[in-house]
Design an enzyme around this catalytic site. Structure first.
Site, PDB file in Angstrom:
ATOM      1  N   LYS A   1     -10.168  -4.873   7.245  1.00 43.05           N
ATOM      2  CA  LYS A   1      -8.957  -5.356   6.555  1.00 43.05           C
ATOM      3  C   LYS A   1      -7.999  -5.994   7.558  1.00 43.05           C
ATOM      4  O   LYS A   1      -7.486  -7.096   7.349  1.00 43.05           O
ATOM      5  CB  LYS A   1      -8.261  -4.176   5.854  1.00 43.05           C
ATOM      6  CG  LYS A   1      -6.826  -4.467   5.421  1.00 43.05           C
ATOM      7  CD  LYS A   1      -5.961  -3.209   5.266  1.00 43.05           C
ATOM      8  CE  LYS A   1      -5.703  -2.469   6.535  1.00 43.05           C
ATOM      9  NZ  LYS A   1      -4.670  -1.420   6.480  1.00 43.05           N
TER      10      LYS A   1
ATOM     11  N   LYS B   1       1.561  -5.711  14.497  1.00 45.09           N
ATOM     12  CA  LYS B   1       0.424  -4.774  14.366  1.00 45.09           C
ATOM     13  C   LYS B   1      -0.877  -5.532  14.113  1.00 45.09           C
ATOM     14  O   LYS B   1      -1.927  -5.180  14.661  1.00 45.09           O
ATOM     15  CB  LYS B   1       0.719  -3.786  13.231  1.00 45.09           C
ATOM     16  CG  LYS B   1      -0.402  -2.818  12.936  1.00 45.09           C
ATOM     17  CD  LYS B   1      -0.725  -1.889  14.100  1.00 45.09           C
ATOM     18  CE  LYS B   1      -1.874  -0.943  13.745  1.00 45.09           C
ATOM     19  NZ  LYS B   1      -2.399  -0.246  14.928  1.00 45.09           N
TER      20      LYS B   1
HETATM   21  P1  NAD Z   1      -6.629   7.179   4.728  1.00 39.66           P
HETATM   22  O1  NAD Z   1      -7.433   6.438   3.724  1.00 39.66           O
HETATM   23  O2  NAD Z   1      -7.231   8.323   5.465  1.00 39.66           O
HETATM   24  O3  NAD Z   1      -5.277   7.723   4.025  1.00 39.66           O
HETATM   25  C1  NAD Z   1      -4.574   7.021   3.046  1.00 39.66           C
HETATM   26  C2  NAD Z   1      -4.152   8.012   1.970  1.00 39.66           C
HETATM   27  O4  NAD Z   1      -3.349   7.340   0.987  1.00 39.66           O
HETATM   28  C3  NAD Z   1      -5.341   8.635   1.212  1.00 39.66           C
HETATM   29  O5  NAD Z   1      -5.294  10.040   1.346  1.00 39.66           O
HETATM   30  C4  NAD Z   1      -5.120   8.179  -0.234  1.00 39.66           C
HETATM   31  O6  NAD Z   1      -5.526   9.149  -1.189  1.00 39.66           O
HETATM   32  C5  NAD Z   1      -3.611   7.962  -0.256  1.00 39.66           C
HETATM   33  N1  NAD Z   1      -3.145   7.110  -1.342  1.00 39.66           N
HETATM   34  C6  NAD Z   1      -3.628   5.909  -1.753  1.00 39.66           C
HETATM   35  N2  NAD Z   1      -2.890   5.448  -2.776  1.00 39.66           N
HETATM   36  C7  NAD Z   1      -1.912   6.373  -3.009  1.00 39.66           C
HETATM   37  C8  NAD Z   1      -0.855   6.464  -3.956  1.00 39.66           C
HETATM   38  N3  NAD Z   1      -0.641   5.522  -4.877  1.00 39.66           N
HETATM   39  N4  NAD Z   1      -0.051   7.552  -3.910  1.00 39.66           N
HETATM   40  C9  NAD Z   1      -0.261   8.542  -3.004  1.00 39.66           C
HETATM   41  N5  NAD Z   1      -1.269   8.498  -2.106  1.00 39.66           N
HETATM   42  C10 NAD Z   1      -2.080   7.438  -2.102  1.00 39.66           C
HETATM   43  O7  NAD Z   1      -6.109   6.071   5.739  1.00 39.66           O
HETATM   44  P2  NAD Z   1      -5.512   6.320   7.223  1.00 39.66           P
HETATM   45  O8  NAD Z   1      -6.613   6.187   8.204  1.00 39.66           O
HETATM   46  O9  NAD Z   1      -4.634   7.504   7.217  1.00 39.66           O
HETATM   47  O10 NAD Z   1      -4.639   4.998   7.367  1.00 39.66           O
HETATM   48  C11 NAD Z   1      -3.386   4.824   6.708  1.00 39.66           C
HETATM   49  C12 NAD Z   1      -2.762   3.514   7.190  1.00 39.66           C
HETATM   50  O11 NAD Z   1      -2.539   3.602   8.618  1.00 39.66           O
HETATM   51  C13 NAD Z   1      -3.671   2.292   6.969  1.00 39.66           C
HETATM   52  O12 NAD Z   1      -2.884   1.185   6.629  1.00 39.66           O
HETATM   53  C14 NAD Z   1      -4.353   2.104   8.325  1.00 39.66           C
HETATM   54  O13 NAD Z   1      -4.752   0.764   8.528  1.00 39.66           O
HETATM   55  C15 NAD Z   1      -3.237   2.538   9.276  1.00 39.66           C
HETATM   56  N6  NAD Z   1      -3.693   3.053  10.580  1.00 39.66           N
HETATM   57  C16 NAD Z   1      -4.730   3.942  10.656  1.00 39.66           C
HETATM   58  C17 NAD Z   1      -5.115   4.430  11.914  1.00 39.66           C
HETATM   59  C18 NAD Z   1      -6.264   5.395  12.064  1.00 39.66           C
HETATM   60  O14 NAD Z   1      -6.704   5.600  13.215  1.00 39.66           O
HETATM   61  N7  NAD Z   1      -6.764   6.017  11.016  1.00 39.66           N
HETATM   62  C19 NAD Z   1      -4.445   4.013  13.067  1.00 39.66           C
HETATM   63  C20 NAD Z   1      -3.352   3.141  12.937  1.00 39.66           C
HETATM   64  C21 NAD Z   1      -2.988   2.663  11.692  1.00 39.66           C
END
Ligand code: NAD
Length: 292
Positions: free
Chosen positions: A242, A173
């Site tokens: 990141k 990834k």
């Molecule tokens: P986001 O910040 O929207 O969601 C992450 C969630 O995790 C938040 O709602 C936060 O409150 C929650 N969280 C943090 N610590 C927590 C805990 N201890 N207990 C419970 N909940 C907790 O991020 P996202 O965009 O959904 O991305 C999530 C992951 O997926 C990341 O690693 C990102 O790099 C990856 N990703 C994102 C995308 C995208 O397009 N957004 C695409 C591929 C991969």
């Protein structure tokens, strides 16, 4: 696994979409998140929201993690009140976060020593792909854990590639996102060049997409989020910065000199000066010849 309860930890941009897909595919979905807005949105969707991981562990032995960074994954698994403390015997953890391979291997080892299974299964496809169940997953971990997880992964994705042992999915990834970060910069420079030479950017992109210079960035990102100035893909600058930082660290750990990747990493790191963490990741094109 019909009627099986899946516990989603982290219901942000991606976790929310995954929960939506799992519900549509007939799973029961329970979840927890630290954010109030995320908890409310997920509850409205039909997710059984609980206040703690301990409470989630009363409902299921199958967990999907969708958390911002490795430190959050560590906190959820190893932290006080976390999965190691509360998960029922023989649980399965599917970490869809984009995280750090070394930390993933440690966590998987720790979980295995307590009789649990863990897969790193990071995803591509954005919030739209999560909500449609069309993500691509690159997976690391044991084949037996993958077999067990397949009903969930099948529901969430259109393609699953098993790369090897624990951590391999996260390595793949980071490499994918390094390429994506590079293609954004190179395609923005190409469009800037075309504009300066008098071309219409939309027609140039159409031409590129019929030729050999195309990529997912020219085929998807430019038409969908950049040329229309929408900048609303649902993936933030903070998260992409990141990923690029982690890809650079991976190359350093491997003692590999990658001069182009190094320059791409510098461009993304420097963007902290003028592009906010919460901005859409496509905004990087403003630092690659397409600024106002
Ligand atoms: P986001 O910040 O929207 O969601 C992450 C969630 O995790 C938040 O709602 C936060 O409150 C929650 N969280 C943090 N610590 C927590 C805990 N201890 N207990 C419970 N909940 C907790 O991020 P996202 O965009 O959904 O991305 C999530 C992951 O997926 C990341 O690693 C990102 O790099 C990856 N990703 C994102 C995308 C995208 O397009 N957004 C695409 C591929 C991969």
């Amino acid at each position: 696994m019909a009627n099986k309860t899946v516990g989603v930890i982290g219901l942000g941009a991606m976790g929310y979409g995954m929960a939506k897909t799992l519900l549509r595919e007939g799973f029961q979905v329970a979840g927890t998140d630290l954010g109030e807005a995320q908890r409310a949105a997920a509850a409205e969707l039909g997710v059984q929201m609980v206040d703690s991981i301990a409470a989630l562990c009363e409902l299921t032995d199958t967990f999907v993690l969708s958390l911002p960074m490795a430190k959050h994954v560590q906190a959820v698994i190893q932290g006080e009140g976390g999965l190691l403390e509360h998960a029922p015997a023989g649980s399965l953890m599917i970490d869809t976060s984009t995280s750090e391979p070394d930390i993933t291997r440690d966590l998987a080892g720790c979980l295995a020593s307590k009789g649990h299974q863990m897969l790193d299964a990071p995803v591509s496809g954005g919030p739209a792909g999560a909500a449609a169940g069309t993500m691509v997953m690159v997976v690391g971990g044991e084949a037996a854990a993958l077999d067990r997880a397949m009903p969930v992964l099948d529901a969430l994705s259109s393609k699953v590639v098993h790369l090897g042992d624990s951590g391999s999915g996260h390595v793949a990834k980071l490499i994918n996102n390094l390429l994506c970060a590079a293609h954004l910069v190179t395609t923005a420079e190409a469009v800037a060049l075309g504009k300066r030479a008098g071309l219409d950017p939309a027609l140039l992109i159409e031409g590129l997409n019929a030729g050999s210079g195309r990529s997912a960035i020219s085929e998807v990102n430019f038409p969908r989020w950049i040329l229309n100035e929408g900048f609303d893909s649902g993936f933030t600058m903070q998260l992409m910065r990141k990923d690029v930082r982690l890809a650079k660290k991976l190359a350093a750990d491997m003692q590999l000199e990658l001069p182009v990747a190094e320059q791409i990493a510098q461009i993304w790191a420097a963007s902290e000066d003028n592009i906010a963490d919460a901005d859409d990741f496509n905004c990087i094109i403003k630092n690659a010849g397409l600024g106002e």
